[in-house]
Design an enzyme around this catalytic site. Structure first.
Site, mmCIF file in Angstrom:
data_model
loop_
_atom_site.group_PDB
_atom_site.id
_atom_site.type_symbol
_atom_site.label_atom_id
_atom_site.label_comp_id
_atom_site.label_asym_id
_atom_site.label_seq_id
_atom_site.Cartn_x
_atom_site.Cartn_y
_atom_site.Cartn_z
ATOM 1 N N CYS A 116 0.823 -1.225 0.000
ATOM 2 C CA CYS A 116 0.000 0.000 0.000
ATOM 3 C C CYS A 116 0.856 1.273 0.000
ATOM 4 O O CYS A 116 0.346 2.354 -0.287
ATOM 5 C CB CYS A 116 -0.960 0.009 1.177
ATOM 6 S SG CYS A 116 -1.945 -1.490 1.292
ATOM 7 N N HIS A 258 -3.055 6.878 2.825
ATOM 8 C CA HIS A 258 -3.503 5.587 2.296
ATOM 9 C C HIS A 258 -4.892 5.276 2.854
ATOM 10 O O HIS A 258 -5.121 5.345 4.065
ATOM 11 C CB HIS A 258 -2.513 4.494 2.690
ATOM 12 C CG HIS A 258 -3.048 3.121 2.459
ATOM 13 N ND1 HIS A 258 -3.613 2.753 1.257
ATOM 14 C CD2 HIS A 258 -3.148 2.029 3.281
ATOM 15 C CE1 HIS A 258 -4.019 1.493 1.352
ATOM 16 N NE2 HIS A 258 -3.766 1.041 2.560
ATOM 17 N N ASN A 288 -10.219 -0.375 0.252
ATOM 18 C CA ASN A 288 -8.764 -0.285 0.269
ATOM 19 C C ASN A 288 -8.233 -0.810 -1.065
ATOM 20 O O ASN A 288 -8.387 -1.993 -1.368
ATOM 21 C CB ASN A 288 -8.239 -1.127 1.445
ATOM 22 C CG ASN A 288 -6.731 -1.098 1.567
ATOM 23 O OD1 ASN A 288 -6.026 -0.720 0.625
ATOM 24 N ND2 ASN A 288 -6.225 -1.506 2.711
HETATM 25 O O1 UT7 Z 1 -3.574 -1.582 3.884
HETATM 26 C C1 UT7 Z 1 -3.615 -2.211 5.132
HETATM 27 C C2 UT7 Z 1 -4.576 -3.377 5.011
HETATM 28 N N1 UT7 Z 1 -5.195 -3.782 6.217
HETATM 29 C C3 UT7 Z 1 -6.023 -2.996 6.928
HETATM 30 O O2 UT7 Z 1 -6.217 -1.869 6.681
HETATM 31 C C4 UT7 Z 1 -6.709 -3.645 8.103
HETATM 32 C C5 UT7 Z 1 -6.647 -2.823 9.343
HETATM 33 N N2 UT7 Z 1 -7.550 -3.349 10.331
HETATM 34 C C6 UT7 Z 1 -8.860 -3.060 10.311
HETATM 35 O O3 UT7 Z 1 -9.325 -2.315 9.479
HETATM 36 C C7 UT7 Z 1 -9.722 -3.651 11.382
HETATM 37 O O4 UT7 Z 1 -8.904 -4.323 12.340
HETATM 38 C C8 UT7 Z 1 -10.788 -4.635 10.824
HETATM 39 C C9 UT7 Z 1 -11.825 -3.866 10.039
HETATM 40 C C10 UT7 Z 1 -10.152 -5.680 9.933
HETATM 41 C C11 UT7 Z 1 -11.488 -5.334 11.990
HETATM 42 O O5 UT7 Z 1 -12.080 -4.346 12.825
HETATM 43 P P1 UT7 Z 1 -11.872 -4.413 14.410
HETATM 44 O O6 UT7 Z 1 -12.626 -3.303 14.990
HETATM 45 O O7 UT7 Z 1 -10.383 -4.465 14.661
HETATM 46 O O8 UT7 Z 1 -12.582 -5.763 14.756
HETATM 47 P P2 UT7 Z 1 -11.996 -7.014 15.547
HETATM 48 O O9 UT7 Z 1 -10.957 -7.715 14.734
HETATM 49 O O10 UT7 Z 1 -11.634 -6.557 16.925
HETATM 50 O O11 UT7 Z 1 -13.276 -7.940 15.608
HETATM 51 C C12 UT7 Z 1 -14.434 -7.597 16.367
HETATM 52 C C13 UT7 Z 1 -15.512 -8.646 16.092
HETATM 53 C C14 UT7 Z 1 -15.005 -10.090 16.145
HETATM 54 O O12 UT7 Z 1 -15.994 -10.861 16.753
HETATM 55 P P3 UT7 Z 1 -15.879 -11.277 18.310
HETATM 56 O O13 UT7 Z 1 -14.602 -12.064 18.389
HETATM 57 O O14 UT7 Z 1 -15.828 -10.004 19.083
HETATM 58 O O15 UT7 Z 1 -17.120 -12.077 18.523
HETATM 59 C C15 UT7 Z 1 -14.886 -10.459 14.689
HETATM 60 O O16 UT7 Z 1 -15.039 -11.850 14.482
HETATM 61 O O17 UT7 Z 1 -16.035 -8.460 14.759
HETATM 62 C C16 UT7 Z 1 -16.038 -9.722 14.074
HETATM 63 N N3 UT7 Z 1 -15.882 -9.479 12.651
HETATM 64 C C17 UT7 Z 1 -16.925 -9.215 11.833
HETATM 65 N N4 UT7 Z 1 -18.246 -9.120 12.068
HETATM 66 C C18 UT7 Z 1 -19.043 -8.818 11.010
HETATM 67 C C19 UT7 Z 1 -14.739 -9.452 11.911
HETATM 68 N N5 UT7 Z 1 -15.029 -9.178 10.619
HETATM 69 C C20 UT7 Z 1 -16.377 -9.035 10.542
HETATM 70 C C21 UT7 Z 1 -17.264 -8.744 9.497
HETATM 71 N N6 UT7 Z 1 -18.571 -8.638 9.781
HETATM 72 N N7 UT7 Z 1 -16.839 -8.530 8.236
#
Ligand code: UT7
Length: 331
Positions: A116, A258, A288
Site C-alpha cells: 500500500c 492511504h 482499500n
Molecule cells: O492496507 C492495510 C490493510 N489492512 C487494513 O487496513 C486492516 C486494518 N484493520 C482493520 O481495518 C480492522 O482491524 C478490521 C476492520 C479488519 C477489523 O475491525 P476491528 O474493529 O479491529 O474488529 P476485531 O478484529 O476486533 O473484531 C471484532 C468482532 C469479532 O468478533 P468477536 O470475536 O468479538 O465475537 C470479529 O469476528 O467483529 C467480528 N468481525 C466481523 N463481524 C461482522 C470481523 N469481521 C467481521 C465482518 N462482519 N466482516
C-alpha cells in the site's frame, strides 16, 4: 549539495472499474452486515474489475488520462514505474506490459512492490531520477486488481479490498517553479512482515494443489495489529515530513493518506493534531485499493474541486512489509 533539478506533478489520472461490490452484496456472500462494515471501516462499496481486465488494463486508462492532463504523449515518457502487488503475472512486469500498450519508446519500465506504500515509494524513486537530471518525464502508476487475491470466505479481509488505478506524470520543474515535490521519506520494518501476507506463488511456497486447498493464495492479515501499526507509522511519517521542511500542520492544505479504514485515518489525524475535514477520505467509495489508494483519493479531491494547484499536499502511506512513507509537495 543542492540538487540541480526539482520535480513537479505535471498531470494526474485515474480509473475505477464499472462494477460495484456493495456491502449488501457482501451480506449475501459471508456472515457480515452493512452496519458492522460501515461502523468498523467506513467502507460502503468497492469497484471490481471485469473478468477480462487485469492490472495493466486499469493502468492503461489511468495513464492515458494522466498524459492528457499533462499535455504529453507516451513518446515523451522516459521511465515507467508501476506500483502493485497484483500485477498481470509474475513476469514480465506489468510496467513492461503497460509500456507496450502505451506505445512508448524503449524506455526503462519496472514494477515496485511496496504494497500500500507503493505509490509513495514510486514517486520518491521518480523524484530522484528527475533531481539527478537523468530523466524529464516519468509515469508513476499505482494499480491493483486485488479482488482476485481476496478470499471471499474470510469476512475480516474480503470486506476491505477493491480494484482501481491512479497515475501521475512526474516531470522536471522549470527553474523558479514553486510547485515542486519538496521531500519524501520511506521506511520499512521487515520484522513485522508476518502481519499482512500473500504467502503463495513465490519461491518459498510455489503453487501446488495442497496450497490451493489450504487457500494460501489469498491475503491473510492480523487486522488489529495492522490497525495499530498503520496509525503509529502514518502519524510518524506526517511528523517527519513536516519537521524536515520546517512546516507546521496548519500550513498543510490537504492530507492524502492511504485509504485503509476511516477509523485509521481519523486516528492518524487526531494523533497528528490535524483537522478531519482537511483529510481526503475516499475509502467509503473505493475500499482499500492498496497502491492505487492515494492517487485515487487525490483524483477524487481534485475533481470535486477541493485540491487546487499551488496547495501544500502531504501524502502518507502504510502497507505490508511493513512499509511506510510520506511525500510533501506544493501541487
Ligand atoms: O492496507 C492495510 C490493510 N489492512 C487494513 O487496513 C486492516 C486494518 N484493520 C482493520 O481495518 C480492522 O482491524 C478490521 C476492520 C479488519 C477489523 O475491525 P476491528 O474493529 O479491529 O474488529 P476485531 O478484529 O476486533 O473484531 C471484532 C468482532 C469479532 O468478533 P468477536 O470475536 O468479538 O465475537 C470479529 O469476528 O467483529 C467480528 N468481525 C466481523 N463481524 C461482522 C470481523 N469481521 C467481521 C465482518 N462482519 N466482516
Amino acid at each position: 549539495m543542492t540538487p540541480p533539478y526539482r520535480s513537479r506533478v505535471a498531470g494526474t489520472g485515474s480509473y475505477l472499474p464499472e462494477k460495484l461490490l456493495t456491502n449488501a452484496d457482501l451480506e449475501k456472500m459471508v456472515d457480515t452486515n452493512d452496519q458492522w462494515i460501515v461502523e468498523r471501516t467506513g467502507i460502503r462499496r468497492r469497484h471490481i474489475a471485469a473478468p477480462h481486465e487485469a492490472t495493466s488494463d486499469l493502468s492503461l486508462v489511468a495513464s492515458q488520462r494522466a498524459l492528457a492532463d499533462a499535455g504529453l504523449t507516451a513518446q515523451d515518457l522516459d521511465m515507467i514505474i508501476v506500483s502493485t502487488v497484483s500485477g498481470d503475472q509474475v513476469m514480465p512486469s506489468t510496467a513492461c506490459v503497460l509500456q507496450s500498450k502505451l506505445g512508448c519508446r524503449q524506455i526503462m519500465a519496472f514494477d515496485m512492490l511496496a504494497a500500500c506504500s507503493g505509490f509513495v515509494y514510486g514517486l520518491s524513486v521518480a523524484d530522484q531520477f528527475i533531481r539527478t537530471g537523468m530523466y524529464k518525464n516519468i509515469l508513476v502508476v499505482g494499480a491493483e486488481v486485488l479482488h482476485r487475491f481476496v478470499n471471499y470466505k474470510d469476512r475480516e479481509t474480503c470486506i476491505l479490498f477493491g480494484d482501481g488505478a491512479g497515475a501521475w506524470i512526474v516531470s522536471r520543474a522549470e527553474e523558479g517553479d514553486r510547485n515542486v515535490i519538496m521531500s519524501s521519506h520511506l521506511h520499512a520494518e521487515g520484522a513485522l512482515g508476518d502481519l499482512f501476507v500473500l504467502a503463495a506463488g513465490g519461491s518459498r511456497m510455489p503453487l501446488t494443489q495442497q496450497v490451493l486447498a489450504d487457500e494460501a493464495q489469498f491475503v491473510r492479515m492480523k487486522g488489529r495489529e495492522i490497525f495499530k501499526n498503520a496509525v503509529r507509522t502514518m502519524t510518524a511519517c506526517c511528523h517527519e515530513a513536516l519537521e524536515a521542511n520546517g512546516t507546521k500542520p496548519s500550513e498543510v492544505d490537504w492530507l492524502v493518506p492511504h485509504q485503509a479504514n476511516v477509523r485509521i485515518l481519523q486516528s492518524v489525524a487526531d494523533h497528528f493534531e490535524f483537522p478531519h475535514e482537511k483529510v481526503i477520505m475516499s475509502v467509503d467509495e473505493t475500499g482499500n485499493t492498496s497502491a492505487a489508494s492515494i492517487p485515487l483519493a487525490f483524483q477524487i479531491g481534485r475533481e470535486d474541486g477541493r485540491i487546487q494547484r499551488g496547495q501544500l499536499i502531504l501524502l502518507a502511506a502504510f502497507g505490508a512489509g511493513l512499509t511506510s512513507g510520506s511525500l510533501l509537495m506544493r501541487y
